[in-house]
Design a protein around this motif. Structure first.
Motif: not given
Length: 97
Positions: A73-84
């Motif tokens: 994971x190189x940036x935070x975009x992955x974690x911004x792509x969904x909500x739990x």
């Protein structure tokens, strides 16, 4: 598709069951509301869903878990792509950030 994924927490109804809450979110978000995990907590079944906001980022990230190759994971975009969103069997809803 340009869909609003903002959740107004004050407008979420009080649900009486998991099925009632799941149906509510499924009607709002369709196939972007995905079951990811079910676990027991203190004797209560809790279902964790992902609300996918950016499928182009989310999908490759999730697919990477099925490969032996390490996913960096190189940036935070992955974690911004969904909500739990957690929904227990009694219809209580909890949003994770």
């Amino acid at each position: 598709m340009n869909q609003d994924f903002t959740i107004n927490h004050e407008q979420i109804p009080n649900f009486k069951s998991h099925d009632e809450a799941r149906t509510y979110f499924k009607n709002l978000y369709g196939d972007r509301f995905l079951l990811r995990l079910t676990e027991m907590r203190d004797g209560t079944r809790v279902n964790m869903y992902h609300l996918v906001k950016d499928p182009g980022v989310y999908q490759p990230y999730m697919e990477s878990f099925s490969h032996d190759v390490k996913h960096d994971i190189t940036n935070i975009d992955v974690f911004k792509s969904y909500n739990t969103i957690e929904i227990d069997e009694n219809g209580h809803v909890r949003f994770q950030s």
